[in-house]
Scaffold this motif. Sequence first.
Motif, PDB file in Angstrom:
ATOM      1  N   VAL A 153      -1.377  -9.023  -5.849  1.00 20.83           N
ATOM      2  CA  VAL A 153      -0.430  -9.962  -5.549  1.00 20.83           C
ATOM      3  C   VAL A 153      -0.741 -10.353  -4.270  1.00 20.83           C
ATOM      4  O   VAL A 153      -0.872 -11.581  -3.766  1.00 20.83           O
ATOM      5  CB  VAL A 153       0.766  -9.456  -5.572  1.00 20.83           C
ATOM      6  CG1 VAL A 153       1.921 -10.425  -4.918  1.00 20.83           C
ATOM      7  CG2 VAL A 153       1.332  -9.326  -6.992  1.00 20.83           C
ATOM      8  N   GLU A 154      -1.113  -9.508  -3.185  1.00 16.91           N
ATOM      9  CA  GLU A 154      -1.253  -9.631  -1.774  1.00 16.91           C
ATOM     10  C   GLU A 154      -2.600 -10.592  -1.640  1.00 16.91           C
ATOM     11  O   GLU A 154      -2.482 -11.478  -0.812  1.00 16.91           O
ATOM     12  CB  GLU A 154      -1.707  -8.394  -1.105  1.00 16.91           C
ATOM     13  CG  GLU A 154      -1.743  -8.813   0.503  1.00 16.91           C
ATOM     14  CD  GLU A 154      -2.132  -7.360   1.053  1.00 16.91           C
ATOM     15  OE1 GLU A 154      -3.099  -6.684   0.627  1.00 16.91           O
ATOM     16  OE2 GLU A 154      -1.675  -7.151   2.316  1.00 16.91           O
ATOM     17  N   ASP A 155      -3.748 -10.267  -2.312  1.00 18.76           N
ATOM     18  CA  ASP A 155      -4.844 -10.966  -2.519  1.00 18.76           C
ATOM     19  C   ASP A 155      -4.603 -12.522  -2.923  1.00 18.76           C
ATOM     20  O   ASP A 155      -5.131 -13.303  -2.236  1.00 18.76           O
ATOM     21  CB  ASP A 155      -6.017 -10.371  -3.299  1.00 18.76           C
ATOM     22  CG  ASP A 155      -7.017 -11.018  -3.406  1.00 18.76           C
ATOM     23  OD1 ASP A 155      -7.960 -11.030  -2.180  1.00 18.76           O
ATOM     24  OD2 ASP A 155      -7.343 -11.693  -4.350  1.00 18.76           O
ATOM     25  N   TYR A 177       8.041  -7.936  -1.916  1.00 19.52           N
ATOM     26  CA  TYR A 177       8.034  -6.558  -2.066  1.00 19.52           C
ATOM     27  C   TYR A 177       9.503  -5.913  -1.671  1.00 19.52           C
ATOM     28  O   TYR A 177       9.963  -5.104  -2.392  1.00 19.52           O
ATOM     29  CB  TYR A 177       7.131  -5.858  -1.466  1.00 19.52           C
ATOM     30  CG  TYR A 177       5.869  -5.833  -2.548  1.00 19.52           C
ATOM     31  CD1 TYR A 177       5.910  -4.752  -3.249  1.00 19.52           C
ATOM     32  CD2 TYR A 177       4.825  -6.831  -2.570  1.00 19.52           C
ATOM     33  CE1 TYR A 177       4.780  -4.663  -4.500  1.00 19.52           C
ATOM     34  CE2 TYR A 177       3.889  -6.930  -3.422  1.00 19.52           C
ATOM     35  CZ  TYR A 177       3.873  -5.634  -4.249  1.00 19.52           C
ATOM     36  OH  TYR A 177       3.056  -5.560  -5.359  1.00 19.52           O
ATOM     37  N   ASN A 233       4.300 -12.399   0.757  1.00 20.08           N
ATOM     38  CA  ASN A 233       3.879 -10.732  -0.073  1.00 20.08           C
ATOM     39  C   ASN A 233       4.810  -9.888   0.218  1.00 20.08           C
ATOM     40  O   ASN A 233       5.702  -9.401  -0.769  1.00 20.08           O
ATOM     41  CB  ASN A 233       2.626 -10.466   0.731  1.00 20.08           C
ATOM     42  CG  ASN A 233       2.153  -9.286  -0.234  1.00 20.08           C
ATOM     43  OD1 ASN A 233       2.117  -8.981  -1.328  1.00 20.08           O
ATOM     44  ND2 ASN A 233       1.423  -8.374   0.778  1.00 20.08           N
ATOM     45  N   LEU A 286      -1.783 -14.201  -2.877  1.00 18.00           N
ATOM     46  CA  LEU A 286      -0.913 -14.931  -2.058  1.00 18.00           C
ATOM     47  C   LEU A 286      -1.526 -15.283  -0.784  1.00 18.00           C
ATOM     48  O   LEU A 286      -1.190 -16.094  -0.182  1.00 18.00           O
ATOM     49  CB  LEU A 286       0.349 -14.045  -1.649  1.00 18.00           C
ATOM     50  CG  LEU A 286       1.386 -14.016  -2.864  1.00 18.00           C
ATOM     51  CD1 LEU A 286       2.526 -13.360  -2.546  1.00 18.00           C
ATOM     52  CD2 LEU A 286       1.977 -15.412  -3.182  1.00 18.00           C
ATOM     53  N   SER A 287      -2.693 -14.459  -0.308  1.00 14.50           N
ATOM     54  CA  SER A 287      -3.344 -14.675   0.957  1.00 14.50           C
ATOM     55  C   SER A 287      -4.276 -15.868   1.009  1.00 14.50           C
ATOM     56  O   SER A 287      -4.524 -16.519   2.111  1.00 14.50           O
ATOM     57  CB  SER A 287      -3.855 -13.427   1.439  1.00 14.50           C
ATOM     58  OG  SER A 287      -5.005 -13.250   0.789  1.00 14.50           O
ATOM     59  N   LYS A 296      -1.665  -4.912  -4.202  1.00 15.12           N
ATOM     60  CA  LYS A 296      -3.295  -5.402  -3.702  1.00 15.12           C
ATOM     61  C   LYS A 296      -3.553  -6.850  -4.458  1.00 15.12           C
ATOM     62  O   LYS A 296      -3.936  -7.645  -3.677  1.00 15.12           O
ATOM     63  CB  LYS A 296      -4.372  -4.424  -3.970  1.00 15.12           C
ATOM     64  CG  LYS A 296      -4.724  -3.508  -2.825  1.00 15.12           C
ATOM     65  CD  LYS A 296      -3.870  -3.808  -1.570  1.00 15.12           C
ATOM     66  CE  LYS A 296      -4.563  -4.440  -0.348  1.00 15.12           C
ATOM     67  NZ  LYS A 296      -4.072  -4.579   0.835  1.00 15.12           N
TER      68      LYS A 296
END
Lengths: 292, 350
Positions: B285-287, B311, B307, B289-290, B283
């Motif tokens: 990393v996703e946040d 993964y 993202n 990167l977004s 979560k």
Amino acid sequence: MTVQDLATLIVSAILTAGLYATMSYGLALIYGVMRIINLAHAGVMMLAAYMTFWLVAVLHLNPFLAPCVVVPTFFLLGLAMHRFLIRPLGSAPMIASLLLLFGVWLIMQNIAYLIFSSDTRSIFTQYTLWTIHAAGIPISFNRLMVFAAGVIALISLHLFLTKTYPGRAIRALAVDPEAAILVGINTSRMSMLAFGLGIALASLAGCLMSLIFSFDPDFGRSHLLKSFCIVVLGGLESFVGVALGSLVLALVEAFSVMWLRAALQDFVSFALLVLVLLVMPNGLMSLFRRRA
Amino acid sequence: MRTDRSLTWLVAIVVLAFVAALPMLYPGSYWQTLGLITFLFVSLSVSWNILGGYGGQISFGHGTFLGLGAFTTAAIALRTGIPPWLTIPVAGLIAMLYGLLWGYPTLRLRGPYFSIATIGVGEATRVLMINLDDLLRGIPVLKEVVRFRPLTGGASGLTLPMPADIRSYALAYYYGAFAFMLVALAVSWWIRRSRFGLALLAINMDPDAAETLGISTSRYKVMALMVSAFLVGIVGSLYAQYFLFIDPREMFSFQNSIAMVLMPIIGGVGTLWGPVLGAVVFKVVEDRLSTARLMVGSLSINLVQFNLLLYGLLLVLIILFEPGGVLGLIRRIGRSKLSLRISARFRGWV
């Protein structure tokens, strides 16, 4: 429904079946020889579709020559994948290779998103709108050519597997790996060859499909599931079985349109996959064998 | 080993205390929402791990439970007007029953075949749910169900009524999601120590041997699926209640199912804390990167897709080199000479 409508439906189902057989046989070959479920199959189909798009739309290559470039490229990719991903796995359980190739699929898909964006693409050529009328049945020229290309590829592959030494060695490997080693087959090289061929077939299917369907980086998932359905229906590692499975799925899909709305057409193949896995995990052929 | 375990608990308690105090330390909706999403995904990861990690049955169909939980809550709350949080147990139960429905037949399949079947189940469920309203309208008796309100909203989704005091509502759900995450962890911890968990572990290692020892493999697998479906269904319900808008294409998407496979495997499959680690990394990393953009000359590349690429890459590396995931890697470093040297240097300090 007139007789002519019925004939149109059946002809269209047979044309679709040819394409389905092309896309499923690669999956069946890899599974049969290595007991690996290749989830990257979908990614390969999608990348091949984009490569075809690039060849046809940018380099203005004749769409029916595109496979001559796409297929060898992906054959080499398949060999590389086997060398660097599959061989290091050794004799790990099947689920490990499934997850590994799932990771490869994710990588392929998201590279495609980065490079090509999520826009839907389609290839429009001078052949796209051609139709041939045979006995009052309209047949799309494009679909007919795609069908022919698929069938030619499958027949030449079948000849390769039955008439040449490497082909027979691959089949021996599928039947009994240990006995194959005993008679002096280089199993590692043969499974590499089989993996390359499987990936090449997937790319051929992707290339042909890009001429008919529109695609985006998520392309291939529903086709992957259909391939599973066909492979399980047809019984694994059997050429006739895959052809039969493709025909059954194509016919079921074509006729389901009559009493199901179009939006639910995909539901039929997904549900059929689960059903077939549960009810006859050994495929259609087991029905005949049991009776014999 | 004893100090190792108490150290884990110490770290866990410090982290949990920090998380509980976060809304006070950093007021503002950004941190609060990121925190809440992380709690929900940790719960998903931990729940998936009960069947996938302990039992070794890799399911690509857990997205169905998330969606069902969310839409059960929406359907009940919109029809009866009762407070949404009262629907939480129902959402869990419906998801659990759906798990029984498809788990009972498919779990008879071995390993990879089960995984393939779950992809089929997930896709079929999504197609069905997107078209559910239209389908029901065509059936005489069931037509009444969707006469005034849709069940899934088809392509447009469903919106839940806005609460009066949005701030305290959001804060309440922050702690609610936090509490639920602790419940999911407790369930996972309990299962791991129980006979049930041992049976799942045995099934994971060798299903034939487990069967020979008198373990009813299919019954335990179905039970594990039902427990994990129940928990995932509740996460779906909480998601709907917090975000107030749900779309069947998104809730039942393959991406959600993928996330539930990736998080525990990357964190450390089959362990208690591995899935937690995996979800937090996922979560955060996703946040990051977004919102990030990569500038290459005049070209600006959106990194959202990066993202899953990352993964996918991690998954390949983990399968090839470290099946224990990030947690396994940490443990390996912990056992290495380097860490011994470092801890020797710091011994005088403690």
